[in-house]
Design a protein around this motif. Structure first.
Motif, mmCIF file in Angstrom:
data_model
loop_
_atom_site.group_PDB
_atom_site.id
_atom_site.type_symbol
_atom_site.label_atom_id
_atom_site.label_comp_id
_atom_site.label_asym_id
_atom_site.label_seq_id
_atom_site.Cartn_x
_atom_site.Cartn_y
_atom_site.Cartn_z
ATOM 1 N N LYS A 2 0.828 -1.193 0.000
ATOM 2 C CA LYS A 2 0.000 0.000 0.000
ATOM 3 C C LYS A 2 0.870 1.253 0.000
ATOM 4 C CE LYS A 2 -3.730 -2.250 2.572
ATOM 5 N NZ LYS A 2 -4.739 -2.274 1.496
ATOM 6 N N HIS A 150 -8.940 13.738 -0.734
ATOM 7 C CA HIS A 150 -10.195 12.999 -0.809
ATOM 8 C C HIS A 150 -11.016 13.220 0.469
ATOM 9 C CE1 HIS A 150 -12.139 8.874 -2.000
ATOM 10 N NE2 HIS A 150 -13.032 9.843 -1.857
ATOM 11 N N THR A 164 -6.437 10.016 -3.495
ATOM 12 C CA THR A 164 -6.195 8.739 -2.844
ATOM 13 C C THR A 164 -7.504 7.968 -2.690
ATOM 14 O OG1 THR A 164 -6.449 9.784 -0.677
ATOM 15 C CG2 THR A 164 -4.200 9.600 -1.574
ATOM 16 N N ASP A 165 -7.378 6.682 -2.408
ATOM 17 C CA ASP A 165 -8.571 5.872 -2.148
ATOM 18 C C ASP A 165 -9.220 6.250 -0.825
ATOM 19 O OD1 ASP A 165 -8.021 4.384 -4.462
ATOM 20 O OD2 ASP A 165 -6.813 2.925 -3.360
ATOM 21 N N TYR A 166 -8.385 6.720 0.112
ATOM 22 C CA TYR A 166 -8.889 6.971 1.467
ATOM 23 C C TYR A 166 -8.176 8.181 2.055
ATOM 24 C CZ TYR A 166 -10.529 5.926 6.208
ATOM 25 O OH TYR A 166 -11.143 5.984 7.439
ATOM 26 N N TYR A 185 -7.166 0.093 6.718
ATOM 27 C CA TYR A 185 -7.036 0.476 5.309
ATOM 28 C C TYR A 185 -7.100 -0.720 4.367
ATOM 29 C CZ TYR A 185 -5.270 4.619 7.706
ATOM 30 O OH TYR A 185 -5.127 5.709 8.542
ATOM 31 N N LYS A 187 -9.337 -1.857 2.482
ATOM 32 C CA LYS A 187 -10.011 -1.647 1.204
ATOM 33 C C LYS A 187 -9.334 -0.575 0.343
ATOM 34 C CE LYS A 187 -14.573 -3.011 2.909
ATOM 35 N NZ LYS A 187 -16.006 -2.582 3.086
ATOM 36 N N ALA A 188 -8.235 -0.011 0.821
ATOM 37 C CA ALA A 188 -7.567 1.086 0.103
ATOM 38 C C ALA A 188 -6.147 0.690 -0.261
ATOM 39 C CB ALA A 188 -7.554 2.338 0.962
ATOM 40 N N GLN A 189 -5.732 1.110 -1.446
ATOM 41 C CA GLN A 189 -4.350 0.921 -1.871
ATOM 42 C C GLN A 189 -3.535 2.200 -1.692
ATOM 43 O OE1 GLN A 189 -2.681 -1.918 -2.765
ATOM 44 N NE2 GLN A 189 -4.559 -2.832 -1.977
ATOM 45 N N THR A 190 -4.208 3.354 -1.720
ATOM 46 C CA THR A 190 -3.531 4.633 -1.533
ATOM 47 C C THR A 190 -4.250 5.404 -0.437
ATOM 48 O OG1 THR A 190 -4.866 5.654 -3.306
ATOM 49 C CG2 THR A 190 -2.690 4.764 -3.904
ATOM 50 N N GLU A 246 -1.153 7.502 -12.174
ATOM 51 C CA GLU A 246 -2.483 7.525 -12.788
ATOM 52 C C GLU A 246 -2.463 8.155 -14.180
ATOM 53 O OE1 GLU A 246 -5.595 8.997 -10.353
ATOM 54 O OE2 GLU A 246 -5.023 7.789 -8.596
#
Length: 247
Positions: A2, A150, A164-166, A185, A187-190, A246
């Motif tokens: 992560k 985010h 980020t994812d989170y 975290y 469920k999040a990669q970033t 990205e």
């Protein structure tokens, strides 16, 4: 593995804040910060940014602290010409979107005029996530092709947004055992973790409602156990690397 961005808000608030942020980066695990271009310590922050190229520096768009960059605002300032305080925006309020766009654009251009390249956008006191303000924030992010924090619900109509994812509001999560952190975290990669490290000075003690906890946050970010734990289980990055991935 992560990817983790540890971002310090309020770069440029004062020299003591600036030095705390730089030490948290050079001696600890801080990877990123966001700069308040309208505050008294901004020029000092720019100088430090030139010296510390590995520190990702974004722009902390400001509406609730200090004075604006531009003059002759009608809906953004009080009778003394200062930005209105946060409580003004906690119930019904009126704001001219064109004024806000012009002011925040001026804050971004003030940063760009130094020659530094911003990594992302966020805002002081999370003012960007209020419904009348969010469209202006997103318009500027798209105009300048910058990632964003985010801290709001991303809707399909917003289009493509780099973030980020989170987003973690509570930096003390880093004090937890690694199993707890990874579970939080899962469920999040970033992930971005927000923090406010600083040394204390009179301007911070008088001007900020969040002052003395900054010393504890700085100590946490400098602690060798925290550093070993995070470097072993996360890739520490900035929004610059996130945007490249990205692209």
């Amino acid at each position: 593995m992560k990817k983790l961005i540890i971002n310090a808000d309020d770069f440029g608030y004062s020299r003591s804040v600036n030095y705390g942020i730089v030490d948290a980066h050079t001696e600890g695990v801080l990877t990123s910060t966001t700069l308040m271009t309208n505050m008294p310590g901004a020029e000092h922050a720019y100088e430090l940014g030139e010296k510390h190229k590995s520190l990702g520096i974004g722009i902390h768009l400001t509406l609730t602290c200090g004075k604006p960059i531009l003059k002759n605002h009608r809906t953004l300032v009080d009778s003394d010409g200062n930005f209105k305080k946060l409580y003004h925006y906690q119930k019904l309020f009126h704001i001219d979107a064109n004024e806000l766009y012009a002011e925040w654009k001026a804050q971004i251009e003030s940063f760009l005029n130094t020659g530094l390249i911003p990594t992302h956008l966020d805002s002081h006191h999370h003012i960007n996530n209020l419904e009348p303000i969010l469209p202006v924030f997103l318009e500027l992010a798209k105009e300048y092709k910058l990632p964003v924090r985010h801290n709001f619900k991303i809707k399909p109509e917003f289009g493509s947004i780099t973030t980020t994812d989170y987003f973690e509001y509570n930096p003390e999560i880093l004090l937890e055992g690694i199993k707890t952190v990874l579970h939080e975290y899962k469920k999040a990669q970033t992930i971005e973790v927000m923090c406010h490290p600083a040394y204390l000075d009179k301007s911070l003690m008088i001007g900020s409602s969040y002052a003395t906890p900054r010393i504890e946050e700085l100590a946490m970010l400098l602690h060798p156990d925290i550093k070993r734990k995070l470097q072993r289980h996360f890739q520490l990055i900035t929004y610059r690397e996130l945007q490249k991935e990205e692209a």
